[in-house]
Write a protein that holds these residues in place. Structure first.
Motif, PDB file in Angstrom:
ATOM      1  N   GLN A 270       4.745  10.430   6.627  1.00 56.39           N
ATOM      2  CA  GLN A 270       4.333   8.936   7.237  1.00 56.39           C
ATOM      3  C   GLN A 270       5.643   8.353   7.643  1.00 56.39           C
ATOM      4  O   GLN A 270       6.205   7.934   6.515  1.00 56.39           O
ATOM      5  CB  GLN A 270       3.567   8.490   6.285  1.00 56.39           C
ATOM      6  CG  GLN A 270       2.453   7.690   7.102  1.00 56.39           C
ATOM      7  CD  GLN A 270       2.692   6.186   7.378  1.00 56.39           C
ATOM      8  OE1 GLN A 270       3.955   5.844   7.607  1.00 56.39           O
ATOM      9  NE2 GLN A 270       1.836   5.282   6.871  1.00 56.39           N
TER      10      GLN A 270
ATOM     11  N   TRP B 191      -0.651   4.252   0.290  1.00 53.85           N
ATOM     12  CA  TRP B 191      -1.778   5.262   0.657  1.00 53.85           C
ATOM     13  C   TRP B 191      -1.523   5.963   1.902  1.00 53.85           C
ATOM     14  O   TRP B 191      -2.056   5.910   2.771  1.00 53.85           O
ATOM     15  CB  TRP B 191      -3.071   4.729   0.680  1.00 53.85           C
ATOM     16  CG  TRP B 191      -3.672   4.339  -0.745  1.00 53.85           C
ATOM     17  CD1 TRP B 191      -2.934   3.943  -1.497  1.00 53.85           C
ATOM     18  CD2 TRP B 191      -4.889   4.528  -1.142  1.00 53.85           C
ATOM     19  NE1 TRP B 191      -3.590   3.581  -2.781  1.00 53.85           N
ATOM     20  CE2 TRP B 191      -5.149   3.755  -2.605  1.00 53.85           C
ATOM     21  CE3 TRP B 191      -6.184   5.052  -0.695  1.00 53.85           C
ATOM     22  CZ2 TRP B 191      -6.040   3.956  -3.358  1.00 53.85           C
ATOM     23  CZ3 TRP B 191      -7.398   5.016  -1.470  1.00 53.85           C
ATOM     24  CH2 TRP B 191      -7.252   4.278  -2.789  1.00 53.85           C
ATOM     25  N   ALA B 192      -0.425   6.663   2.053  1.00 59.01           N
ATOM     26  CA  ALA B 192       0.297   7.486   3.230  1.00 59.01           C
ATOM     27  C   ALA B 192      -1.059   8.213   3.888  1.00 59.01           C
ATOM     28  O   ALA B 192      -1.531   9.046   3.048  1.00 59.01           O
ATOM     29  CB  ALA B 192       1.518   7.975   3.115  1.00 59.01           C
ATOM     30  N   TRP B 193      -1.344   7.893   5.000  1.00 56.52           N
ATOM     31  CA  TRP B 193      -2.385   8.857   5.779  1.00 56.52           C
ATOM     32  C   TRP B 193      -3.593   8.670   5.098  1.00 56.52           C
ATOM     33  O   TRP B 193      -4.677   9.003   5.933  1.00 56.52           O
ATOM     34  CB  TRP B 193      -1.943  10.321   5.831  1.00 56.52           C
ATOM     35  CG  TRP B 193      -0.695  10.762   6.502  1.00 56.52           C
ATOM     36  CD1 TRP B 193       0.196  11.458   5.827  1.00 56.52           C
ATOM     37  CD2 TRP B 193      -0.217  10.413   7.560  1.00 56.52           C
ATOM     38  NE1 TRP B 193       1.360  11.720   6.473  1.00 56.52           N
ATOM     39  CE2 TRP B 193       0.980  11.166   7.841  1.00 56.52           C
ATOM     40  CE3 TRP B 193      -0.556   9.749   8.748  1.00 56.52           C
ATOM     41  CZ2 TRP B 193       1.813  10.815   9.053  1.00 56.52           C
ATOM     42  CZ3 TRP B 193       0.491   9.603   9.736  1.00 56.52           C
ATOM     43  CH2 TRP B 193       1.631  10.377   9.905  1.00 56.52           C
TER      44      TRP B 193
ATOM     45  N   SER C 117       0.895  -1.226   0.002  1.00 57.56           N
ATOM     46  CA  SER C 117       0.137  -0.123  -0.043  1.00 57.56           C
ATOM     47  C   SER C 117       0.842   1.357  -0.043  1.00 57.56           C
ATOM     48  O   SER C 117       1.834   1.240   0.714  1.00 57.56           O
ATOM     49  CB  SER C 117      -0.849   0.267   1.474  1.00 57.56           C
ATOM     50  OG  SER C 117      -1.325   1.325   1.353  1.00 57.56           O
TER      51      SER C 117
ATOM     52  N   HIS D 132       1.437  -1.220   8.367  1.00 56.52           N
ATOM     53  CA  HIS D 132       1.337  -0.047   7.506  1.00 56.52           C
ATOM     54  C   HIS D 132      -0.145   0.599   7.407  1.00 56.52           C
ATOM     55  O   HIS D 132      -0.300   2.094   7.526  1.00 56.52           O
ATOM     56  CB  HIS D 132       1.797  -0.316   6.245  1.00 56.52           C
ATOM     57  CG  HIS D 132       2.191   0.816   5.152  1.00 56.52           C
ATOM     58  ND1 HIS D 132       3.534   1.208   5.066  1.00 56.52           N
ATOM     59  CD2 HIS D 132       1.431   1.637   4.716  1.00 56.52           C
ATOM     60  CE1 HIS D 132       3.462   2.026   4.017  1.00 56.52           C
ATOM     61  NE2 HIS D 132       2.060   2.591   3.746  1.00 56.52           N
ATOM     62  N   GLU D 133      -1.134  -0.019   7.439  1.00 63.46           N
ATOM     63  CA  GLU D 133      -2.451   0.375   7.168  1.00 63.46           C
ATOM     64  C   GLU D 133      -2.690   0.866   8.333  1.00 63.46           C
ATOM     65  O   GLU D 133      -3.489   2.071   8.343  1.00 63.46           O
ATOM     66  CB  GLU D 133      -3.325  -0.733   6.707  1.00 63.46           C
ATOM     67  CG  GLU D 133      -4.706  -0.409   6.468  1.00 63.46           C
ATOM     68  CD  GLU D 133      -5.692  -1.798   5.930  1.00 63.46           C
ATOM     69  OE1 GLU D 133      -6.901  -1.020   5.864  1.00 63.46           O
ATOM     70  OE2 GLU D 133      -5.288  -2.613   5.909  1.00 63.46           O
TER      71      GLU D 133
ATOM     72  N   ASP E  34       3.094  12.323   2.132  1.00 61.96           N
ATOM     73  CA  ASP E  34       3.729  10.821   2.198  1.00 61.96           C
ATOM     74  C   ASP E  34       4.890  10.836   3.062  1.00 61.96           C
ATOM     75  O   ASP E  34       5.048   9.893   3.890  1.00 61.96           O
ATOM     76  CB  ASP E  34       3.782  10.338   0.469  1.00 61.96           C
ATOM     77  CG  ASP E  34       2.787   9.999  -0.156  1.00 61.96           C
ATOM     78  OD1 ASP E  34       1.886   9.537   0.675  1.00 61.96           O
ATOM     79  OD2 ASP E  34       2.811   9.942  -1.386  1.00 61.96           O
TER      80      ASP E  34
ATOM     81  N   ASP F 238      -3.552   9.341  -5.486  1.00 58.30           N
ATOM     82  CA  ASP F 238      -3.818   7.982  -5.119  1.00 58.30           C
ATOM     83  C   ASP F 238      -5.098   7.530  -5.972  1.00 58.30           C
ATOM     84  O   ASP F 238      -4.955   6.352  -6.211  1.00 58.30           O
ATOM     85  CB  ASP F 238      -4.233   7.911  -3.589  1.00 58.30           C
ATOM     86  CG  ASP F 238      -2.943   7.795  -2.643  1.00 58.30           C
ATOM     87  OD1 ASP F 238      -2.181   7.280  -3.112  1.00 58.30           O
ATOM     88  OD2 ASP F 238      -3.163   8.173  -1.492  1.00 58.30           O
TER      89      ASP F 238
ATOM     90  N   ASP G 207      -1.341   4.295   8.112  1.00 55.00           N
ATOM     91  CA  ASP G 207      -2.019   5.160   6.924  1.00 55.00           C
ATOM     92  C   ASP G 207      -3.550   5.699   7.597  1.00 55.00           C
ATOM     93  O   ASP G 207      -3.843   6.932   7.166  1.00 55.00           O
ATOM     94  CB  ASP G 207      -2.356   4.254   5.805  1.00 55.00           C
ATOM     95  CG  ASP G 207      -1.090   4.209   4.884  1.00 55.00           C
ATOM     96  OD1 ASP G 207      -0.048   4.796   5.059  1.00 55.00           O
ATOM     97  OD2 ASP G 207      -1.442   3.565   3.827  1.00 55.00           O
ATOM     98  N   THR G 208      -4.390   4.813   8.051  1.00 52.89           N
ATOM     99  CA  THR G 208      -5.771   5.213   8.167  1.00 52.89           C
ATOM    100  C   THR G 208      -6.280   5.115   9.536  1.00 52.89           C
ATOM    101  O   THR G 208      -6.965   5.938  10.166  1.00 52.89           O
ATOM    102  CB  THR G 208      -6.579   4.430   7.040  1.00 52.89           C
ATOM    103  OG1 THR G 208      -6.510   3.051   7.469  1.00 52.89           O
ATOM    104  CG2 THR G 208      -6.211   4.608   5.861  1.00 52.89           C
TER     105      THR G 208
ATOM    106  N   HIS H 224       6.686   5.313   5.118  1.00 51.03           N
ATOM    107  CA  HIS H 224       7.058   5.563   3.771  1.00 51.03           C
ATOM    108  C   HIS H 224       8.369   6.030   3.733  1.00 51.03           C
ATOM    109  O   HIS H 224       8.980   6.510   2.580  1.00 51.03           O
ATOM    110  CB  HIS H 224       6.049   6.695   3.211  1.00 51.03           C
ATOM    111  CG  HIS H 224       4.900   6.317   2.728  1.00 51.03           C
ATOM    112  ND1 HIS H 224       4.448   6.483   1.388  1.00 51.03           N
ATOM    113  CD2 HIS H 224       3.841   5.595   3.322  1.00 51.03           C
ATOM    114  CE1 HIS H 224       3.450   5.643   1.358  1.00 51.03           C
ATOM    115  NE2 HIS H 224       2.686   5.214   2.428  1.00 51.03           N
TER     116      HIS H 224
END
Length: 360
Positions: free
Chosen positions: A136, A11-13, A9, A163-164, A133, A62, A167-168, A139
């Protein structure tokens, strides 16, 4: 097989995190920089309008650019090994094909008005996104685990890997702790909390930001969770879980991670504003806009239909400057307000548009 089971993935943040960074940056632009951002994104110079436009731009890499061109995916991170030294950072970005190299590239493009195939709005969207990015921590770190994409987690979160989580999950927790659930409200709260640090958080070299994030990943993620350091060769494309089992994320760790993430998000916003303020020190003039030189071109007609009088309609996206036709690209996904119709491919390209890359 390990790589197939551990998809990467970038998709930082997540969307909300990138929007928080964009709002903080919009709030701290100089009048000169704000005039250029407004001009490029096609909005008024009102601070709220600029913030809204920057939010939308922040997630385009993204949701739009990576689908259009998968070769952009490595641009979102830099694989700095946990045993690397500061002197090793530059070598981790061969050919400038990573987040630090792309920050430098798009900063230069915007300063010199020398845009690539994504145009001024696309290049600005990349820069907004990449500054988010690089803040994070995962990353800018690699432990033979693709930035912890391969480290499974055991917690009450929905995240599948560490990581996820960063990210979220942590961003959503942060928003909930502020009792907002909205990026804008969260951004303004963080700004007030860290206002004393604004002057210190001016832009520094991209490599230095990456190293700072890497050090944060070492101390507050890998060391804090007792994840062992593996021999690391980023080019090997190995996806391992160094622990060999799921890592447990208790409330204490997640609460600390919330604080770290909040600090990183607002720092990214302050630094993004500082960078844009450095790029544009003079207000935008009549020849500075992304469409300069096209003043005499006839305006395109906004439509949503697929055909006119039985003829194929080529529809462009006025924001991305990309056009498509029925059955390809993002033809059916463009927002009505962004749709511009052309009678032919030639007409679209004369207006500065290019064909979507997934169109035959």
């Amino acid at each position: 097989m390990a790589v197939l089971l551990c998809p990467v993935s970038a998709w930082a943040w997540g969307s909300d995190g990138h929007k928080i960074v964009a709002v903080v940056a919009a709030d701290n632009l100089t009048a000169a920089a704000a005039s250029h951002v407004a001009d490029i994104l096609g909005v008024s110079a009102d601070k709220r309008a600029i913030a809204t436009a920057m939010e939308a731009a922040s997630i385009r890499p993204d949701f739009e650019f990576r689908d259009e061109d998968p070769l952009t995916r490595p641009w979102h991170f830099i694989d700095i090994c946990l045993q690397d030294r500061r002197a090793d950072v530059a070598a981790r970005c061969p050919g400038g094909n990573c987040v630090t190299g792309k920050i430098d590239e798009y900063s230069k493009r915007l300063k010199e008005s020398s845009y690539d195939r994504w145009g001024a709005a696309g290049d600005l969207a990349f820069l907004i996104h990449f500054v988010g990015d690089i803040h994070q921590p995962l990353h800018a770190a690699n432990d033979e685990d693709h930035g912890a994409n391969c480290v499974t987690v055991d917690s009450n979160t929905r995240a599948k890997n560490l990581h996820e989580v960063w990210d979220t999950t942590i961003v959503r927790r942060l928003e909930d702790s502020i009792d907002s659930g909205r990026p804008e409200t969260t951004a303004h709260k963080l700004e007030r909390t860290y206002a004393p640090e604004k002057e210190a958080d001016s832009w520094i070299a991209a490599d230095d930001v990456a190293w700072e994030s890497n050090q944060l990943a070492r101390s507050d993620i890998y060391a804090a969770l007792h994840i062992p350091i593996e021999p690391c060769q980023p080019t090997a494309d190995v996806c391992l879980n160094p622990l060999g089992h799921a890592v447990e994320l208790d409330a204490s760790y997640l609460n600390h991670a919330d604080a770290v993430a909040g600090h990183q998000l607002v720092k990214a916003g302050f630094r993004l504003a500082s960078l844009l303020n450095e790029i544009w020190t003079q207000p935008a003039g009549p020849n500075d806009g992304p469409h300069a030189g096209q003043a005499n071109s006839a305006p395109a007609q906004v439509v949503s239909s697929k055909t006119v009088a039985g003829q194929i309609v080529f529809v462009g996206n006025r924001r991305s400057k990309i056009y498509a036709w029925p059955g390809c690209g993002t033809y059916d996904k463009m927002a009505p307000a962004n749709r511009v119709v052309f009678a032919s491919r030639e007409a679209a390209e004369q207006q500065g548009y290019r064909a979507a890359r997934n169109c035959p």
